[in-house]
Write a protein that holds these residues in place. Sequence first.
Motif, PDB file in Angstrom:
ATOM      1  N   MET A   1      42.239 126.565   5.995  1.00 43.75           N
ATOM      2  CA  MET A   1      42.351 125.170   5.570  1.00 43.75           C
ATOM      3  C   MET A   1      43.745 124.919   4.998  1.00 43.75           C
ATOM      4  SD  MET A   1      40.090 123.022   2.749  1.00 43.75           S
ATOM      5  CE  MET A   1      38.612 122.908   3.740  1.00 43.75           C
ATOM      6  N   TRP A   2      44.302 123.745   5.272  1.00 41.45           N
ATOM      7  CA  TRP A   2      45.565 123.320   4.659  1.00 41.45           C
ATOM      8  C   TRP A   2      45.252 122.634   3.321  1.00 41.45           C
ATOM      9  CZ3 TRP A   2      50.737 123.805   5.461  1.00 41.45           C
ATOM     10  CH2 TRP A   2      51.133 124.421   6.652  1.00 41.45           C
TER      11      TRP A   2
ATOM     12  N   HIS B   1      44.277 130.800   3.827  1.00 40.23           N
ATOM     13  CA  HIS B   1      44.551 129.369   3.785  1.00 40.23           C
ATOM     14  C   HIS B   1      46.053 129.115   3.636  1.00 40.23           C
ATOM     15  CE1 HIS B   1      40.277 128.943   3.530  1.00 40.23           C
ATOM     16  NE2 HIS B   1      40.240 129.681   2.418  1.00 40.23           N
ATOM     17  N   ALA B   2      46.483 127.924   3.997  1.00 39.39           N
ATOM     18  CA  ALA B   2      47.881 127.519   3.842  1.00 39.39           C
ATOM     19  C   ALA B   2      47.970 126.511   2.703  1.00 39.39           C
ATOM     20  CB  ALA B   2      48.400 126.892   5.135  1.00 39.39           C
ATOM     21  N   VAL B   3      48.953 126.709   1.827  1.00 37.82           N
ATOM     22  CA  VAL B   3      49.096 125.833   0.660  1.00 37.82           C
ATOM     23  C   VAL B   3      50.484 125.204   0.678  1.00 37.82           C
ATOM     24  CG1 VAL B   3      48.967 125.640  -1.842  1.00 37.82           C
ATOM     25  CG2 VAL B   3      47.557 127.341  -0.655  1.00 37.82           C
ATOM     26  N   MET B   4      50.518 123.872   0.591  1.00 40.64           N
ATOM     27  CA  MET B   4      51.775 123.129   0.549  1.00 40.64           C
ATOM     28  C   MET B   4      51.915 122.472  -0.822  1.00 40.64           C
ATOM     29  SD  MET B   4      53.058 120.029   3.035  1.00 40.64           S
ATOM     30  CE  MET B   4      53.351 121.143   4.404  1.00 40.64           C
ATOM     31  N   ILE B   5      53.029 122.735  -1.477  1.00 42.56           N
ATOM     32  CA  ILE B   5      53.275 122.209  -2.821  1.00 42.56           C
ATOM     33  C   ILE B   5      54.485 121.297  -2.786  1.00 42.56           C
ATOM     34  CG2 ILE B   5      53.721 122.815  -5.240  1.00 42.56           C
ATOM     35  CD1 ILE B   5      52.730 125.583  -2.962  1.00 42.56           C
TER      36      ILE B   5
ATOM     37  N   GLU C   1      44.310 119.087   4.294  1.00 43.59           N
ATOM     38  CA  GLU C   1      42.897 118.766   4.468  1.00 43.59           C
ATOM     39  C   GLU C   1      42.216 118.590   3.110  1.00 43.59           C
ATOM     40  OE1 GLU C   1      41.079 121.391   7.735  1.00 43.59           O
ATOM     41  OE2 GLU C   1      42.993 122.367   7.238  1.00 43.59           O
ATOM     42  N   MET C   2      42.726 119.298   2.106  1.00 42.97           N
ATOM     43  CA  MET C   2      42.225 119.148   0.729  1.00 42.97           C
ATOM     44  C   MET C   2      43.403 118.956  -0.209  1.00 42.97           C
ATOM     45  SD  MET C   2      39.648 121.455  -1.641  1.00 42.97           S
ATOM     46  CE  MET C   2      40.487 123.030  -1.516  1.00 42.97           C
ATOM     47  N   ILE C   3      43.298 117.934  -1.040  1.00 44.60           N
ATOM     48  CA  ILE C   3      44.299 117.655  -2.071  1.00 44.60           C
ATOM     49  C   ILE C   3      43.757 118.162  -3.401  1.00 44.60           C
ATOM     50  CG2 ILE C   3      45.524 115.855  -3.350  1.00 44.60           C
ATOM     51  CD1 ILE C   3      46.546 116.091  -0.534  1.00 44.60           C
ATOM     52  N   VAL C   4      44.529 119.012  -4.067  1.00 42.32           N
ATOM     53  CA  VAL C   4      44.151 119.520  -5.391  1.00 42.32           C
ATOM     54  C   VAL C   4      45.103 118.919  -6.412  1.00 42.32           C
ATOM     55  CG1 VAL C   4      43.820 121.562  -6.830  1.00 42.32           C
ATOM     56  CG2 VAL C   4      43.286 121.661  -4.379  1.00 42.32           C
ATOM     57  N   LYS C   5      44.537 118.152  -7.362  1.00 42.95           N
ATOM     58  CA  LYS C   5      45.328 117.468  -8.381  1.00 42.95           C
ATOM     59  C   LYS C   5      44.776 117.779  -9.760  1.00 42.95           C
ATOM     60  CE  LYS C   5      46.152 113.081  -7.938  1.00 42.95           C
ATOM     61  NZ  LYS C   5      47.333 113.265  -8.813  1.00 42.95           N
TER      62      LYS C   5
ATOM     63  N   LEU D   1      38.277 127.813  -3.904  1.00 42.97           N
ATOM     64  CA  LEU D   1      38.108 128.849  -2.892  1.00 42.97           C
ATOM     65  C   LEU D   1      36.839 128.635  -2.080  1.00 42.97           C
ATOM     66  CD1 LEU D   1      39.241 132.000  -4.896  1.00 42.97           C
ATOM     67  CD2 LEU D   1      40.230 131.238  -2.736  1.00 42.97           C
ATOM     68  N   ALA D   2      35.762 128.278  -2.755  1.00 40.54           N
ATOM     69  CA  ALA D   2      34.498 128.056  -2.052  1.00 40.54           C
ATOM     70  C   ALA D   2      34.619 126.914  -1.052  1.00 40.54           C
ATOM     71  CB  ALA D   2      33.384 127.766  -3.060  1.00 40.54           C
ATOM     72  N   ILE D   3      35.259 125.824  -1.467  1.00 34.02           N
ATOM     73  CA  ILE D   3      35.431 124.668  -0.574  1.00 34.02           C
ATOM     74  C   ILE D   3      36.307 125.044   0.618  1.00 34.02           C
ATOM     75  CG2 ILE D   3      36.368 122.329  -0.393  1.00 34.02           C
ATOM     76  CD1 ILE D   3      35.735 122.070  -3.461  1.00 34.02           C
ATOM     77  N   ALA D   4      37.394 125.757   0.338  1.00 34.98           N
ATOM     78  CA  ALA D   4      38.319 126.131   1.411  1.00 34.98           C
ATOM     79  C   ALA D   4      37.701 127.161   2.356  1.00 34.98           C
ATOM     80  CB  ALA D   4      39.612 126.671   0.808  1.00 34.98           C
TER      81      ALA D   4
END
Length: 371
Positions: free
Chosen positions: A1-2, A31-35, A69-73, A322-325
């Motif tokens: 997941m991105w 997973h891939a993480v973009m910051i 695909e998921m935004i973490v704020k 982690l569970a969601i991803a």
Amino acid sequence: MWIGVPKEIKDQEYRVGLTPACVRELVSHGHAVMIQAGAGAAVGLSDRQYEAAGGQLAADAMSVYDRAEMIVKVKEPQPSELALLKAGQILYTYLHLAADRSLTAGLVRSGAICIAYETVTGPDGGLPLLAPMSEVAGRMSVQVAAAHLEKPRGGMGLLLGGVPGVAPAHVVVIGAGVVGTNALQIAVGMGARVTVLDKNVDRLRHLSLVYGNRVTGLYSTTDSIERALLSADVVIGAVLVPGGEAPKLVTRAMVARMKAGSVMVDVAIDQGGCFETSRPTSHTAPTYVVDGVLHYCVTNMPAAVARTSTFALNNATIGYALAIADKGWLRALAEDAYLRAGLNICRGHVTYAAVASAHGYMHVPAEEVLV
């Protein structure tokens, strides 16, 4: 997941959704993480650290929202961020929707899957993703109040703990949950006289066993609150209705009878506040005065201690991220009722009852959208 982590843009909000350690954890799961560049700079987390953890840098927020695909704020999307959300995109952050009609409407229109930290539950009935920030805000509330009791800040010129021969300040804490317990811990430690009010007698009994005669516990009624306020120098509003609007336990008439120069800190302001005289403020302009009483109603108090808050929050949120991803949001929510309680809005439906009730939306139970 991105997974995307934009820089927070709320007024003086310095926290960041993922630390480099959490980025590394997600990357290790494939997973891939973009910051967004500079997202963690205010709390001493450099772009280089994120890259070393396996993260990829984005020049701006639009690039993050376009790819993720998921935004973490940390905090709720601001208007410019709402415009970037896409249908089917997962938003994982604090939302506090019961007190914000326009944000609720915007998220409904977006078609996003919105999981709110503050309504995810735990096996013990607690709120594990809200708890760390409640601990921070509870502890901060007393040090903030102590500072604003000083004359140059608008207070009556009172030292919270007093000195030999001079009585300490009287701190009244309304609510004995996580916020209230942490507030009274600091107030007692600073030498204040402390009264705590709650409807849970077992909770008051426990606090009595822990603190003895250093804390006075009172059963919360309109009468007991009013009586306590009359002698209060500081009032901490620490009332919580999970996911719902806070009840207004302190009326305008009560405030009018309080001491001039006393200080009220409404930690429940994210959920609308528990004082009738409360209105949201920011770290830029944190206080205002009503009937001679100083009000502090900052909606993101923990941002003032952003480094502590960022690490405390990430400790709590990474497991669910982690569970969601790993599983995808449908399976993760279907398999975990505690995480499912965090689903507030999904594909245009309001799935949290208290939010639907607050704003007149039809409530669609989460189970009905998990298909």
